[in-house]
Motif scaffolding. Sequence first.
Motif, PDB file in Angstrom:
ATOM      1  N   GLY A 145      36.748  42.689  49.108  1.00 17.05           N
ATOM      2  CA  GLY A 145      36.311  42.784  50.497  1.00 17.05           C
ATOM      3  C   GLY A 145      34.808  42.772  50.685  1.00 17.05           C
ATOM      4  O   GLY A 145      34.307  43.115  51.752  1.00 17.05           O
ATOM      5  N   PHE A 146      34.080  42.362  49.655  1.00 18.62           N
ATOM      6  CA  PHE A 146      32.610  42.412  49.731  1.00 18.62           C
ATOM      7  C   PHE A 146      32.045  41.472  50.790  1.00 18.62           C
ATOM      8  O   PHE A 146      31.172  41.865  51.558  1.00 18.62           O
ATOM      9  CB  PHE A 146      31.995  42.106  48.363  1.00 18.62           C
ATOM     10  CG  PHE A 146      30.497  42.174  48.356  1.00 18.62           C
ATOM     11  CD1 PHE A 146      29.845  43.390  48.498  1.00 18.62           C
ATOM     12  CD2 PHE A 146      29.734  41.032  48.220  1.00 18.62           C
ATOM     13  CE1 PHE A 146      28.458  43.464  48.496  1.00 18.62           C
ATOM     14  CE2 PHE A 146      28.350  41.095  48.212  1.00 18.62           C
ATOM     15  CZ  PHE A 146      27.715  42.314  48.353  1.00 18.62           C
TER      16      PHE A 146
ATOM     17  N   TRP B 201      35.499  49.809  46.542  1.00 14.42           N
ATOM     18  CA  TRP B 201      35.889  48.991  45.394  1.00 14.42           C
ATOM     19  C   TRP B 201      34.760  48.126  44.857  1.00 14.42           C
ATOM     20  O   TRP B 201      34.867  47.553  43.798  1.00 14.42           O
ATOM     21  CB  TRP B 201      37.076  48.102  45.771  1.00 14.42           C
ATOM     22  CG  TRP B 201      38.191  48.933  46.326  1.00 14.42           C
ATOM     23  CD1 TRP B 201      39.119  49.634  45.606  1.00 14.42           C
ATOM     24  CD2 TRP B 201      38.455  49.189  47.694  1.00 14.42           C
ATOM     25  NE1 TRP B 201      39.956  50.311  46.458  1.00 14.42           N
ATOM     26  CE2 TRP B 201      39.565  50.060  47.754  1.00 14.42           C
ATOM     27  CE3 TRP B 201      37.868  48.790  48.879  1.00 14.42           C
ATOM     28  CZ2 TRP B 201      40.108  50.520  48.948  1.00 14.42           C
ATOM     29  CZ3 TRP B 201      38.404  49.249  50.080  1.00 14.42           C
ATOM     30  CH2 TRP B 201      39.506  50.096  50.092  1.00 14.42           C
ATOM     31  N   VAL B 202      33.666  48.030  45.600  1.00 12.45           N
ATOM     32  CA  VAL B 202      32.523  47.213  45.188  1.00 12.45           C
ATOM     33  C   VAL B 202      31.703  47.987  44.153  1.00 12.45           C
ATOM     34  O   VAL B 202      31.404  49.160  44.342  1.00 12.45           O
ATOM     35  CB  VAL B 202      31.639  46.852  46.404  1.00 12.45           C
ATOM     36  CG1 VAL B 202      30.340  46.208  45.961  1.00 12.45           C
ATOM     37  CG2 VAL B 202      32.392  45.947  47.361  1.00 12.45           C
TER      38      VAL B 202
ATOM     39  N   THR C 195      29.365  41.001  55.881  1.00 11.31           N
ATOM     40  CA  THR C 195      29.246  40.373  57.205  1.00 11.31           C
ATOM     41  C   THR C 195      29.213  41.441  58.292  1.00 11.31           C
ATOM     42  O   THR C 195      28.387  41.383  59.209  1.00 11.31           O
ATOM     43  CB  THR C 195      30.402  39.389  57.431  1.00 11.31           C
ATOM     44  OG1 THR C 195      30.352  38.388  56.412  1.00 11.31           O
ATOM     45  CG2 THR C 195      30.318  38.724  58.797  1.00 11.31           C
ATOM     46  N   ARG C 196      30.092  42.421  58.191  1.00 10.78           N
ATOM     47  CA  ARG C 196      30.130  43.501  59.178  1.00 10.78           C
ATOM     48  C   ARG C 196      28.805  44.272  59.191  1.00 10.78           C
ATOM     49  O   ARG C 196      28.238  44.553  60.253  1.00 10.78           O
ATOM     50  CB  ARG C 196      31.295  44.436  58.881  1.00 10.78           C
ATOM     51  CG  ARG C 196      31.545  45.425  60.023  1.00 10.78           C
ATOM     52  CD  ARG C 196      32.737  46.306  59.757  1.00 10.78           C
ATOM     53  NE  ARG C 196      32.206  47.506  59.106  1.00 10.78           N
ATOM     54  CZ  ARG C 196      32.735  48.114  58.070  1.00 10.78           C
ATOM     55  NH1 ARG C 196      33.851  47.683  57.547  1.00 10.78           N
ATOM     56  NH2 ARG C 196      32.182  49.183  57.553  1.00 10.78           N
TER      57      ARG C 196
ATOM     58  N   ASN D 140      31.046  33.352  47.835  1.00  8.32           N
ATOM     59  CA  ASN D 140      31.392  33.557  46.434  1.00  8.32           C
ATOM     60  C   ASN D 140      30.892  32.380  45.610  1.00  8.32           C
ATOM     61  O   ASN D 140      30.911  31.237  46.078  1.00  8.32           O
ATOM     62  CB  ASN D 140      32.906  33.658  46.259  1.00  8.32           C
ATOM     63  CG  ASN D 140      33.471  34.987  46.703  1.00  8.32           C
ATOM     64  OD1 ASN D 140      32.763  35.961  46.851  1.00  8.32           O
ATOM     65  ND2 ASN D 140      34.773  35.020  46.928  1.00  8.32           N
ATOM     66  N   LEU D 141      30.479  32.654  44.382  1.00  7.94           N
ATOM     67  CA  LEU D 141      30.057  31.612  43.452  1.00  7.94           C
ATOM     68  C   LEU D 141      31.064  31.532  42.305  1.00  7.94           C
ATOM     69  O   LEU D 141      31.688  32.541  41.957  1.00  7.94           O
ATOM     70  CB  LEU D 141      28.665  31.924  42.910  1.00  7.94           C
ATOM     71  CG  LEU D 141      27.540  32.011  43.947  1.00  7.94           C
ATOM     72  CD1 LEU D 141      26.233  32.411  43.274  1.00  7.94           C
ATOM     73  CD2 LEU D 141      27.387  30.700  44.695  1.00  7.94           C
TER      74      LEU D 141
END
Length: 90
Positions: A16-17, A67-68, A22-23, A36-37
């Motif tokens: 959810g990163f 979780w990040v 964004t939020r 994402n890369l």
Amino acid sequence: METKHILVTGQVQGVGFRWSTTRLAKQLGITGTVKNLPSGQVAIMASGDPDQLATFIAQLRQGTTPWVVITDLDITDRPAHHFRDFRIII
């Protein structure tokens, strides 16, 4: 206004990163993109005033969800760029 390229390393995909980044950006008035890369890292382009960006980066370092896990932020200055909003690039 300043623009920063932020390369984020750690446990940042599938947790959810991008959504939480964004939020956070929208709450702080930051514009730009997050994606994402293939390497497992996440790339962020962020534009805003210096104080907004400092707050944004400080909050990224703390993690945007439980979780990040951020192990490194590589931050480079870029030429100022005005984005219309902040969005996820798929």
